[in-house]
Design an enzyme around this catalytic site. Structure first.
Site, mmCIF file in Angstrom:
data_model
loop_
_atom_site.group_PDB
_atom_site.id
_atom_site.type_symbol
_atom_site.label_atom_id
_atom_site.label_comp_id
_atom_site.label_asym_id
_atom_site.label_seq_id
_atom_site.Cartn_x
_atom_site.Cartn_y
_atom_site.Cartn_z
ATOM 1 N N ARG A 41 13.717 24.406 54.555
ATOM 2 C CA ARG A 41 13.282 22.879 54.320
ATOM 3 C C ARG A 41 12.746 22.737 52.750
ATOM 4 O O ARG A 41 11.906 23.670 52.261
ATOM 5 C CB ARG A 41 12.335 22.624 55.288
ATOM 6 C CG ARG A 41 11.852 21.126 55.022
ATOM 7 C CD ARG A 41 10.932 20.709 56.245
ATOM 8 N NE ARG A 41 9.527 21.086 56.054
ATOM 9 C CZ ARG A 41 8.536 21.018 57.058
ATOM 10 N NH1 ARG A 41 8.651 20.310 58.014
ATOM 11 N NH2 ARG A 41 7.317 21.379 56.901
ATOM 12 N N SER A 111 13.055 17.189 66.363
ATOM 13 C CA SER A 111 11.583 16.911 66.541
ATOM 14 C C SER A 111 11.095 16.073 67.725
ATOM 15 O O SER A 111 11.532 14.673 67.526
ATOM 16 C CB SER A 111 10.750 16.649 65.183
ATOM 17 O OG SER A 111 11.022 17.510 64.182
ATOM 18 N N LYS A 143 2.524 18.351 56.129
ATOM 19 C CA LYS A 143 3.310 17.200 56.430
ATOM 20 C C LYS A 143 2.396 16.111 56.989
ATOM 21 O O LYS A 143 2.288 15.857 58.154
ATOM 22 C CB LYS A 143 4.200 17.284 57.548
ATOM 23 C CG LYS A 143 5.686 16.478 57.678
ATOM 24 C CD LYS A 143 6.583 16.768 58.674
ATOM 25 C CE LYS A 143 7.601 15.886 58.773
ATOM 26 N NZ LYS A 143 8.878 16.318 59.489
#
Length: 224
Positions: A41, A111, A143
């Site tokens: 990521r 998710s 995040k």
């Protein structure tokens, strides 16, 4: 044949947190110390840069054929790199269409942050989604837009429902060394970490300690 997906200790990479080391150097160290899967990521990378990064991570795990490498969000990159799978969020491409693009043999994660989102995942045709990431269990600076924290109790409820529906469940969000056992004790199949490994001076040591905490949490769950 692609490796079975082992989510026990699932590393999500962060290029900035790994610096001054490369992501590949960190991955190479931690897979030797117990990391079982890697998600590539980098929200700031171009598609070309993400493709190059994914290939360096694949090269870093070449001596550990049981470690799957998946790509976050970028389905095109996952296909071009011949990655083991892709993980998408609720605002990314629809999972049924992602499954059609990546084929039946690649891993697909999604998710989820609520019972309603999990119910929607469970209602999909069998084989669409393989894994749900329960997110965030705790608030996380990695995040900040991840939404309100689920907390361990709600994560445990969702993990039970996911498993009953045939899905792998992993916990992610705010999981530190001090919280790893508590996260594992929710009944998830694995925990995802970012900041608990990437910036550590000794990432391999951090991975080994996390594996120990996962075992401790699972034993505590069994003892209940």
């Amino acid at each position: 044949m692609r490796p079975p997906f082992d989510p026990t200790l699932y590393l999500v990479t962060d290029t900035g947190l790994c610096r001054p080391r490369s992501v590949a150097d960190v991955v190479r160290a931690v897979v030797a110390a117990g990391v079982t899967a890697v998600q590539v990521r980098d929200k700031h990378a171009s598609r070309r840069e993400l493709l190059a990064l994914t290939r360096t991570v694949q090269a870093a795990v070449v001596d550990h054929p049981g470690v799957a490498v998946v790509v976050n969000d970028a389905v095109d990159v996952a296909v071009l790199a011949d990655a083991d799978g892709v993980h998408v969020g609720q605002d990314d491409l629809p999972v049924e269409e992602v499954r059609a693009l990546i084929g039946a043999d690649r891993h697909l994660g999604l998710s989820v942050s609520s019972a309603a989102e999990l119910d929607a995942a469970l209602a999909l045709p069998p084989g669409t989604v393989d894994l749900v990431g329960l997110s965030p269990v705790w608030e996380t600076p990695v995040k900040p837009d991840a939404g309100p924290a689920l907390g361990p109790a709600r994560a445990a409820t969702l993990a039970t429902a996911a498993r009953a529906g045939g899905l792998i469940a992993v916990a992610i969000g705010g999981i530190t060394l001090d919280r790893a056992a508590e996260a594992a004790a929710t009944g998830v199949d694995g925990i995802c970490v970012v900041a608990a490994v990437c910036p550590e001076a000794d990432p391999a040591g951090a991975a080994r300690r996390l594996r120990e905490e996962i075992v401790r949490g699972r034993l505590a769950q069994v003892a209940r």
